[in-house]
Design an enzyme around this catalytic site. Structure first.
Site, short mmCIF file in Angstrom:
data_model
loop_
_atom_site.label_atom_id
_atom_site.label_comp_id
_atom_site.label_asym_id
_atom_site.label_seq_id
_atom_site.Cartn_x
_atom_site.Cartn_y
_atom_site.Cartn_z
N ALA A 7 153.19 53.81 29.71
CA ALA A 7 152.34 54.64 30.56
C ALA A 7 152.61 54.39 32.04
O ALA A 7 152.77 55.33 32.83
CB ALA A 7 150.87 54.39 30.23
N GLU A 19 152.38 44.35 38.20
CA GLU A 19 152.49 43.76 36.86
C GLU A 19 152.10 42.29 36.96
O GLU A 19 152.68 41.55 37.75
CB GLU A 19 153.92 43.91 36.34
CG GLU A 19 154.25 43.11 35.08
CD GLU A 19 153.33 43.46 33.91
OE1 GLU A 19 152.69 42.52 33.38
OE2 GLU A 19 153.26 44.64 33.54
N GLY A 77 158.04 48.51 18.42
CA GLY A 77 159.16 48.85 17.55
C GLY A 77 160.08 49.95 18.03
O GLY A 77 161.09 50.24 17.38
N GLY A 78 159.75 50.59 19.16
CA GLY A 78 160.65 51.61 19.70
C GLY A 78 160.62 52.94 18.96
O GLY A 78 161.56 53.72 19.06
N ARG A 86 148.19 53.38 8.68
CA ARG A 86 148.02 51.93 8.85
C ARG A 86 146.68 51.42 8.32
O ARG A 86 146.62 50.34 7.73
CB ARG A 86 148.17 51.57 10.33
CG ARG A 86 149.60 51.71 10.82
CD ARG A 86 149.69 51.59 12.32
NE ARG A 86 151.10 51.53 12.73
CZ ARG A 86 151.50 51.51 14.01
NH1 ARG A 86 150.59 51.56 14.97
NH2 ARG A 86 152.76 51.44 14.32
N GLU A 141 147.10 52.41 26.21
CA GLU A 141 146.18 51.65 25.36
C GLU A 141 144.90 51.24 26.07
O GLU A 141 143.90 50.94 25.42
CB GLU A 141 146.88 50.43 24.78
CG GLU A 141 146.11 49.75 23.67
CD GLU A 141 146.82 48.53 23.11
OE1 GLU A 141 146.25 47.87 22.22
OE2 GLU A 141 147.96 48.24 23.56
#
Length: 501
Positions: free
Chosen positions: A49, A68, A81-82, A328, A466
């Site tokens: 994001a 960051e 996991g890409g 999931r 997220e």
């Protein structure tokens, strides 16, 4: 609460799993805010994001500074996991799949959401999937050649994957593009608090030179953000105290796939200033976790074979436990129901044919690191993992009959990728790991954070990825975190421009 009236500043800290959260207190009305620096748009966090917002805002003519807190870029995005869900992607079309669309993806997401998803937001995100994919391609991201598969909970093959097998292949290339185009990246800058004027954000208090997790490092500076602040700081799965508060039912012994810095202090700071949280108790587990490796690991890559080509069995019974290709939440519940008589975990076994994947890096890596094993027969598997041999053989025989008929009457699994099982096998153990926060800060469809009192957007405060909540409902589908973060990067810069017009 401004440089004209009052200044909310750090006066106390709350120890919560290693994070400090500022508690706002009124300061003198005559004391002006001392700004150490002024910038245009501040982006907090450097994952999917944050990178997408920074790059697209820069291309819209906005000067962007990215903060960051860790020593490296990427956060959880760098180790995920890409996988990236992209309806109408070029590989999908080349495979002859022409009946997919953003609406089809949203339909799958709403089923997984169990009635709690935000259909309007999911639609906006899905409609930006292809532009986000093209942005990655233009930045030099390498996706696996001719690779596009159907992953858990999706009704179409629409998931591409980064060649390197991790999201780092995306964030590094977007960061390189951002640097070329003028984005200012700053590592070890931890946001301690927000500086507000009513419900308008003016800037942030930052611990510059922070060395995670030592809260005594660095020094505090005040940075003004003239055009706004974008929270792209991720979830809070590593904050054990907060996890226990919002979801006491979540097993505290579960491992976590997230990096150690996923502690949510920016989320809590925003809440202290009136940002509305939603769905905080909806914390997702990754059903592909391995008890034989720590953190995210390689199990996700290995199980991209296992869920499609193999089966999952309960070692105490030798019988299948679920539709291996379900979402999931469904899979995690089925896996965690496998217990020994003393209630300790009975790690389910997932196995597939070794000879079908000779030389596959996902297999060789997993076997090398001893989170998967090669066995020559069902007898060897039963002995190694203490599985009832008779029942295991019966399960495999029954499975092979299902494969021949292309139907699964037990779990109604889609059988298009199912194969007859025959030795030798590659076998691994699975147990869910805490993976993703569906809860976070509520935003409008343009990414503006909602105020908890007025239920209206706060001024110049945005959120993406997220750190937001109320998007996916009870279960986020695989390959959609990458989509969400990258897609919001196209939406928020337009809101920033509109709000500063």
């Amino acid at each position: 609460m401004s440089d004209r009236r009052s200044f909310l500043k750090m006066t106390a800290s709350l120890a919560a799993g290693g994070l400090a959260v500022g508690l706002p207190v009124q300061a003198s009305e005559t004391k002006p805010i001392k700004w150490d620096e002024q910038v245009d748009l501040l982006v907090i966090g450097s994952g999917f994001a944050g990178q997408s917002v920074a790059l697209n805002a820069t291309r819209a003519g906005i000067n962007v500074t990215v903060l960051e807190k860790m020593q490296v870029i990427g956060g959880n995005s760098a180790i995920n996991g890409g996988w990236f869900a992209v309806p109408k992607n070029p590989v999908q079309l080349a495979q002859g799949i022409h009946d997919d669309s953003p609406a089809e993806l949203v339909k799958d997401q709403m089923i997984a959401a169990r009635g709690m998803g935000n259909e309007a937001m999911l639609t906006r995100l899905a409609e930006h999937a292809l532009p986000a994919y093209n942005m990655c391609i233009d930045a030099g991201v390498q996706f696996k050649k001719d690779f596009n598969i159907q992953v858990g909970g999706h009704n179409k093959a629409r998931a591409v994957r980064v060649e390197a097998g991790t999201g780092g292949g995306i964030v590094t290339k977007l960061c390189e593009a951002g640097k070329r185009e003028g984005v200012d990246y700053r590592l070890q800058h931890k946001v301690e608090d927000f500086i507000m004027d009513g419900d308008e954000i003016l800037g942030v208090v930052v611990r510059k030179g922070y060395r995670f997790p030592d809260e005594s490092t660095g020094h505090l500076v005040n940075i003004r953000a003239r055009k706004g602040v974008v929270l792209a700081s991720g979830g809070f799965t590593r904050n054990m105290k907060l996890r226990a508060i919002v979801d006491p039912s979540l097993d505290p012994t579960l491992d976590c796939t997230n990096h150690l810095g996923a502690t949510g202090e920016a989320t809590l700071a925003a809440m202290a200033h009136g940002a509305l949280p939603v769905h905080m108790n909806m914390i997702q587990t990754g059903h592909w976790g391995s008890p034989d490796e720590g953190g995210f690991g390689w199990s996700n890559a290995l199980l991209s074979i296992g869920w499609h080509k193999g089966i999952a069995v309960n070692p105490t019974t030798g019988k299948r436990i679920m539709d291996e290709r379900a979402d999931r939440l469904t899979c995690s519940k089925a896996i965690m129901a496998c217990r020994h008589s003393d209630n300790s975990p009975a790690y389910p076994l997932v196995f597939f044919n070794k000879n079908d994947h000779l030389g596959d890096g996902r297999v060789t890596r997993a076997v090398r690191d001893e989170m998967a094993w090669e066995v020559d027969s069902l007898e060897e598997m039963a002995k190694k993992f203490n599985v009832p041999l008779k029942d295991l053989k019966a399960t495999v025989t029954q499975w092979n009959q299902y494969v021949a008929k292309r139907e699964d009457p037990d779990f109604n699994r889609k059988m298009d990728t199912a194969v007859e099982l025959k030795p030798p096998f590659v076998v691994s153990r699975v147990w869910p790991k805490v993976h993703y926060c569906m809860g976070g800060l509520k935003t409008d469809l343009d990414g503006r954070v909602i105020n908890s009192q007025s239920l209206a957007p706060m001024k110049k405060l945005y959120a993406a990825g997220e750190v937001t909540g109320g998007v996916h409902g009870y279960a986020r589908l695989s390959s959609c975190a990458c989509l969400e973060g990258l897609a919001m990067g196209f939406i928020i810069p337009k809101a920033v421009q509109a709000d500063n017009a």
